[in-house]
Design a protein around this motif. Structure first.
Motif, PDB file in Angstrom:
ATOM      1  N   GLU A   1      -1.996  61.738 -84.660  1.00 29.39           N
ATOM      2  CA  GLU A   1      -0.721  61.490 -83.990  1.00 29.39           C
ATOM      3  C   GLU A   1       0.110  60.424 -84.706  1.00 29.39           C
ATOM      4  OE1 GLU A   1       0.769  62.865 -81.163  1.00 29.39           O
ATOM      5  OE2 GLU A   1      -0.773  64.391 -81.445  1.00 29.39           O
ATOM      6  N   VAL A   2      -0.528  59.360 -85.149  1.00 23.62           N
ATOM      7  CA  VAL A   2       0.166  58.267 -85.828  1.00 23.62           C
ATOM      8  C   VAL A   2      -0.286  58.280 -87.283  1.00 23.62           C
ATOM      9  CG1 VAL A   2       0.585  55.786 -85.868  1.00 23.62           C
ATOM     10  CG2 VAL A   2       0.164  56.940 -83.693  1.00 23.62           C
ATOM     11  N   VAL A   3       0.606  58.667 -88.165  1.00 25.57           N
ATOM     12  CA  VAL A   3       0.253  58.876 -89.563  1.00 25.57           C
ATOM     13  C   VAL A   3      -0.277  57.598 -90.204  1.00 25.57           C
ATOM     14  CG1 VAL A   3       1.164  59.585 -91.811  1.00 25.57           C
ATOM     15  CG2 VAL A   3       1.966  60.691 -89.749  1.00 25.57           C
ATOM     16  N   HIS A   4       0.263  56.468 -89.831  1.00 22.99           N
ATOM     17  CA  HIS A   4      -0.158  55.206 -90.442  1.00 22.99           C
ATOM     18  C   HIS A   4      -1.597  54.851 -90.053  1.00 22.99           C
ATOM     19  CE1 HIS A   4       3.955  54.818 -91.649  1.00 22.99           C
ATOM     20  NE2 HIS A   4       4.341  54.900 -90.389  1.00 22.99           N
TER      21      HIS A   4
ATOM     22  N   LEU B   1      -2.669  55.137 -73.119  1.00 28.01           N
ATOM     23  CA  LEU B   1      -2.587  55.300 -74.569  1.00 28.01           C
ATOM     24  C   LEU B   1      -2.272  56.741 -74.946  1.00 28.01           C
ATOM     25  CD1 LEU B   1      -3.066  54.168 -77.487  1.00 28.01           C
ATOM     26  CD2 LEU B   1      -5.417  54.985 -77.202  1.00 28.01           C
ATOM     27  N   VAL B   2      -2.933  57.685 -74.298  1.00 27.29           N
ATOM     28  CA  VAL B   2      -2.702  59.106 -74.591  1.00 27.29           C
ATOM     29  C   VAL B   2      -1.267  59.497 -74.230  1.00 27.29           C
ATOM     30  CG1 VAL B   2      -3.364  61.441 -73.911  1.00 27.29           C
ATOM     31  CG2 VAL B   2      -5.119  59.754 -74.419  1.00 27.29           C
ATOM     32  N   VAL B   3      -0.787  59.055 -73.073  1.00 26.78           N
ATOM     33  CA  VAL B   3       0.582  59.382 -72.656  1.00 26.78           C
ATOM     34  C   VAL B   3       1.600  58.729 -73.588  1.00 26.78           C
ATOM     35  CG1 VAL B   3       2.279  59.015 -70.820  1.00 26.78           C
ATOM     36  CG2 VAL B   3      -0.007  59.838 -70.267  1.00 26.78           C
ATOM     37  N   PHE B   4       1.365  57.469 -73.955  1.00 26.31           N
ATOM     38  CA  PHE B   4       2.307  56.764 -74.833  1.00 26.31           C
ATOM     39  C   PHE B   4       2.421  57.446 -76.193  1.00 26.31           C
ATOM     40  CE2 PHE B   4       3.283  53.496 -78.005  1.00 26.31           C
ATOM     41  CZ  PHE B   4       4.488  53.024 -77.495  1.00 26.31           C
ATOM     42  N   LEU B   5       1.279  57.829 -76.783  1.00 22.31           N
ATOM     43  CA  LEU B   5       1.332  58.485 -78.088  1.00 22.31           C
ATOM     44  C   LEU B   5       1.885  59.902 -77.999  1.00 22.31           C
ATOM     45  CD1 LEU B   5      -1.962  57.300 -79.798  1.00 22.31           C
ATOM     46  CD2 LEU B   5       0.368  56.570 -80.246  1.00 22.31           C
TER      47      LEU B   5
END
Length: 97
Positions: free
Chosen positions: A28-31, A72-76
């Protein structure tokens, strides 16, 4: 339920959740795919705090752990991170097929 079975189930759940968080957050977050050790260190911190908290008797089970995981799941999911590949100053590696 015997204590050995509870320990086996808790260990499996911890390791499964840790691996799934590392893989999913990296997707989800490439970094985070380049710096997956941050997620691993956070998992170890959470596991250690859970073990410290479990040694105390007479306490209720914490409700905040599933709530924080769900947050965390909802935010991402709501705020995805995208890399602007049009800019020449960003180094982005991908496979060419």
């Amino acid at each position: 339920m015997s204590s050995r079975l509870r320990l086996l189930l808790a260990s499996f759940l911890m390791l499964f959740l840790e691996l799934s968080l590392i893989r999913w957050s990296g997707a989800e977050v490439v970094h985070l795919s380049y710096f997956s050790n941050f997620v691993l260190l956070g998992s170890f911190l959470g596991i250690g705090l859970g073990f410290l908290r479990a040694s105390r008797t007479g306490r209720r089970r914490p409700l905040y752990s599933p709530v924080v995981l769900l947050a965390l799941v909802v935010f991402l999911s709501v705020f995805p991170v995208a890399v602007n590949r049009a800019d020449a100053s960003v180094i982005y590696f991908n496979l060419k097929t």
